[in-house]
Design a protein around this motif. Structure first.
Motif, PDB file in Angstrom:
ATOM      1  N   GLU A  99     -39.963  48.021  38.899  1.00  0.00           N
ATOM      2  CA  GLU A  99     -38.843  48.955  38.931  1.00  0.00           C
ATOM      3  C   GLU A  99     -39.150  50.189  38.091  1.00  0.00           C
ATOM      4  O   GLU A  99     -38.860  51.325  38.496  1.00  0.00           O
ATOM      5  CB  GLU A  99     -37.596  48.246  38.404  1.00  0.00           C
ATOM      6  CG  GLU A  99     -36.279  48.865  38.834  1.00  0.00           C
ATOM      7  CD  GLU A  99     -35.122  47.942  38.503  1.00  0.00           C
ATOM      8  OE1 GLU A  99     -34.408  48.232  37.526  1.00  0.00           O
ATOM      9  OE2 GLU A  99     -34.937  46.932  39.208  1.00  0.00           O
ATOM     10  N   PHE A 100     -39.764  49.975  36.925  1.00  0.00           N
ATOM     11  CA  PHE A 100     -40.118  51.121  36.098  1.00  0.00           C
ATOM     12  C   PHE A 100     -41.196  51.965  36.762  1.00  0.00           C
ATOM     13  O   PHE A 100     -41.165  53.200  36.666  1.00  0.00           O
ATOM     14  CB  PHE A 100     -40.596  50.666  34.722  1.00  0.00           C
ATOM     15  CG  PHE A 100     -40.941  51.825  33.814  1.00  0.00           C
ATOM     16  CD1 PHE A 100     -39.943  52.509  33.147  1.00  0.00           C
ATOM     17  CD2 PHE A 100     -42.255  52.245  33.659  1.00  0.00           C
ATOM     18  CE1 PHE A 100     -40.254  53.596  32.330  1.00  0.00           C
ATOM     19  CE2 PHE A 100     -42.570  53.324  32.849  1.00  0.00           C
ATOM     20  CZ  PHE A 100     -41.568  54.000  32.177  1.00  0.00           C
TER      21      PHE A 100
ATOM     22  N   GLY B 113     -33.411  51.823  40.590  1.00  0.00           N
ATOM     23  CA  GLY B 113     -32.778  50.597  40.134  1.00  0.00           C
ATOM     24  C   GLY B 113     -31.960  50.852  38.890  1.00  0.00           C
ATOM     25  O   GLY B 113     -31.138  51.773  38.841  1.00  0.00           O
ATOM     26  N   ARG B 114     -32.207  50.104  37.852  1.00  0.00           N
ATOM     27  CA  ARG B 114     -31.432  50.247  36.618  1.00  0.00           C
ATOM     28  C   ARG B 114     -31.899  51.406  35.754  1.00  0.00           C
ATOM     29  O   ARG B 114     -31.237  51.763  34.784  1.00  0.00           O
ATOM     30  CB  ARG B 114     -31.476  48.936  35.832  1.00  0.00           C
ATOM     31  CG  ARG B 114     -32.788  48.644  35.130  1.00  0.00           C
ATOM     32  CD  ARG B 114     -32.926  47.175  34.800  1.00  0.00           C
ATOM     33  NE  ARG B 114     -33.235  46.424  36.000  1.00  0.00           N
ATOM     34  CZ  ARG B 114     -32.899  45.155  36.188  1.00  0.00           C
ATOM     35  NH1 ARG B 114     -32.261  44.499  35.253  1.00  0.00           N
ATOM     36  NH2 ARG B 114     -33.218  44.546  37.311  1.00  0.00           N
ATOM     37  N   PHE B 115     -33.066  51.988  36.058  1.00  0.00           N
ATOM     38  CA  PHE B 115     -33.608  53.059  35.229  1.00  0.00           C
ATOM     39  C   PHE B 115     -33.074  54.417  35.688  1.00  0.00           C
ATOM     40  O   PHE B 115     -33.140  54.756  36.870  1.00  0.00           O
ATOM     41  CB  PHE B 115     -35.136  53.071  35.294  1.00  0.00           C
ATOM     42  CG  PHE B 115     -35.771  51.876  34.650  1.00  0.00           C
ATOM     43  CD1 PHE B 115     -35.894  51.800  33.273  1.00  0.00           C
ATOM     44  CD2 PHE B 115     -36.233  50.812  35.415  1.00  0.00           C
ATOM     45  CE1 PHE B 115     -36.480  50.696  32.672  1.00  0.00           C
ATOM     46  CE2 PHE B 115     -36.821  49.705  34.828  1.00  0.00           C
ATOM     47  CZ  PHE B 115     -36.942  49.642  33.448  1.00  0.00           C
TER      48      PHE B 115
ATOM     49  N   ALA C 167     -31.026  51.628  31.131  1.00  0.00           N
ATOM     50  CA  ALA C 167     -31.211  50.339  31.789  1.00  0.00           C
ATOM     51  C   ALA C 167     -30.687  49.179  30.949  1.00  0.00           C
ATOM     52  O   ALA C 167     -30.428  48.093  31.482  1.00  0.00           O
ATOM     53  CB  ALA C 167     -32.691  50.117  32.101  1.00  0.00           C
TER      54      ALA C 167
ATOM     55  N   TYR D 298     -39.477  43.759  34.834  1.00  0.00           N
ATOM     56  CA  TYR D 298     -38.952  45.106  35.057  1.00  0.00           C
ATOM     57  C   TYR D 298     -40.044  46.114  35.413  1.00  0.00           C
ATOM     58  O   TYR D 298     -39.750  47.282  35.650  1.00  0.00           O
ATOM     59  CB  TYR D 298     -38.229  45.600  33.800  1.00  0.00           C
ATOM     60  CG  TYR D 298     -37.174  44.653  33.301  1.00  0.00           C
ATOM     61  CD1 TYR D 298     -35.939  44.544  33.936  1.00  0.00           C
ATOM     62  CD2 TYR D 298     -37.404  43.843  32.192  1.00  0.00           C
ATOM     63  CE1 TYR D 298     -34.966  43.672  33.479  1.00  0.00           C
ATOM     64  CE2 TYR D 298     -36.439  42.961  31.730  1.00  0.00           C
ATOM     65  CZ  TYR D 298     -35.222  42.882  32.384  1.00  0.00           C
ATOM     66  OH  TYR D 298     -34.261  42.002  31.931  1.00  0.00           O
TER      67      TYR D 298
ATOM     68  N   MET E 114     -42.678  46.714  28.419  1.00  0.00           N
ATOM     69  CA  MET E 114     -41.489  45.955  28.805  1.00  0.00           C
ATOM     70  C   MET E 114     -41.892  44.652  29.467  1.00  0.00           C
ATOM     71  O   MET E 114     -43.053  44.489  29.889  1.00  0.00           O
ATOM     72  CB  MET E 114     -40.621  46.783  29.757  1.00  0.00           C
ATOM     73  CG  MET E 114     -41.287  47.118  31.078  1.00  0.00           C
ATOM     74  SD  MET E 114     -40.451  48.476  31.923  1.00  0.00           S
ATOM     75  CE  MET E 114     -40.742  49.846  30.776  1.00  0.00           C
TER      76      MET E 114
ATOM     77  N   ILE F 136     -34.939  53.555  29.267  1.00  0.00           N
ATOM     78  CA  ILE F 136     -34.756  52.213  28.705  1.00  0.00           C
ATOM     79  C   ILE F 136     -33.335  52.057  28.176  1.00  0.00           C
ATOM     80  O   ILE F 136     -32.699  51.013  28.351  1.00  0.00           O
ATOM     81  CB  ILE F 136     -35.804  51.956  27.613  1.00  0.00           C
ATOM     82  CG1 ILE F 136     -37.182  51.738  28.263  1.00  0.00           C
ATOM     83  CG2 ILE F 136     -35.420  50.764  26.737  1.00  0.00           C
ATOM     84  CD1 ILE F 136     -38.336  51.780  27.280  1.00  0.00           C
TER      85      ILE F 136
ATOM     86  N   LEU G 226     -32.348  47.406  28.780  1.00  0.00           N
ATOM     87  CA  LEU G 226     -33.300  46.296  28.783  1.00  0.00           C
ATOM     88  C   LEU G 226     -33.121  45.423  27.550  1.00  0.00           C
ATOM     89  O   LEU G 226     -32.922  45.929  26.445  1.00  0.00           O
ATOM     90  CB  LEU G 226     -34.736  46.825  28.823  1.00  0.00           C
ATOM     91  CG  LEU G 226     -35.188  47.588  30.056  1.00  0.00           C
ATOM     92  CD1 LEU G 226     -36.703  47.763  30.020  1.00  0.00           C
ATOM     93  CD2 LEU G 226     -34.746  46.928  31.332  1.00  0.00           C
TER      94      LEU G 226
END
Length: 261
Positions: A45-46, A153-155, A235, A42, A38, A232, A237
């Motif tokens: 965060e991942f 986070g977004r994951f 999130a 990101y 990625m 993914i 992405l």
């Protein structure tokens, strides 16, 4: 398919397009890895996501931004070419499968190599525990579950599991053996009724191929390195790449070096 005498030789076959199949049983004794790539924006965060989900996402290697090598796993590794199949995600959706990343690679990409349950199968076989998909020459069956991942986070998303059918005695032995390998998913996360983890039909895996469950056998489930694909997706992405399920990076790291007992 062509055969190789070492992980480096195997990667050369893959790089040349001479091996495009799933990698179970290839280069016995050496660790195989799942892949998540990625943009570097990101990556931190991942990495937090992986640390919150160590059963599903045990990170064993990580590249520098723009650098497709992972020296700690093999001096000649090239993440752009050394996996037999890749999945490309855009805006959280898998849009295509590709044989290499030569045209897709970017200078801001970071690769994570995640321990793979195919690596502990050598120990299962040595311990007298049969592995059905190796017997049948198929890809291990994998399933989406209803068990949420630890979010970062977004994951987020739900976990994915791989399944191997076994007798009760074999399952007990498998728990003992795989507990020694936390870097490749460790002990099973569930066995028995698939519905308890949200699997509606054991004969219809979400990834891989169906494995025969014979009379007297139970399904045994391990956390799976396809889980980042769900993360993914959750999130959304704009761009990401993973391995094609069952098609792994074969490293120079020996499985025995990852054992903890």
């Amino acid at each position: 398919m062509a055969q190789a005498s070492s992980p480096s030789a195997f990667r050369q076959l893959v790089r040349a397009g001479r091996f495009t199949a799933q990698t179970a049983g290839q280069c016995p004794g050496f660790t195989q890895g799942n892949l998540a790539i990625m943009p570097s924006a990101y990556a931190d965060e991942f990495l937090r996501f992986a640390r919150r989900n160590p059963k599903s996402c045990p990170v064993i290697g990580m590249s520098e931004p723009g650098d497709p090598s992972v020296p700690e796993l093999g001096q000649d590794i090239d993440l752009r070419t050394d996996i037999p199949g890749y999945c490309v995600f855009r805006d959280g959706r898998m849009v295509e499968e590709v044989p290499h990343l030569r045209e897709l690679w970017r200078e801001d990409l970071v690769g994570f190599v995640i321990g793979c349950s195919l690596s502990f199968e050598e120990a299962l076989l040595e311990g007298g525990v049969p592995v059905r998909h190796i017997e049948q020459g198929t890809t291990v069956p994998m399933y989406d579950t209803d068990r949420p991942n630890g979010a970062a986070g977004r994951f987020g998303g739900n976990g994915v599991v791989s399944m191997r059918p076994m007798s009760a005695a074999q399952a007990i032995r498998a728990i003992q053996i795989t507990s020694r390998f936390p870097a490749t998913h460790g002990a099973p996360v569930h066995f028995g009724d698939p519905a308890e983890i949200g699997i509606a039909d054991i004969d219809r895996p979400d990834y891989g191929e169906r494995a025969e469950i014979r009379p007297g056998e139970i399904p045994v489930f391990w956390a799976c390195g396809v889980t980042p694909q769900q993360a993914i997706r959750s999130a959304g992405l704009p761009f990401a790449i993973t391995h094609k399920p069952g098609h792994m990076l074969v490293t120079d790291v020996r499985n025995s070096h990852l054992a903890v007992l």
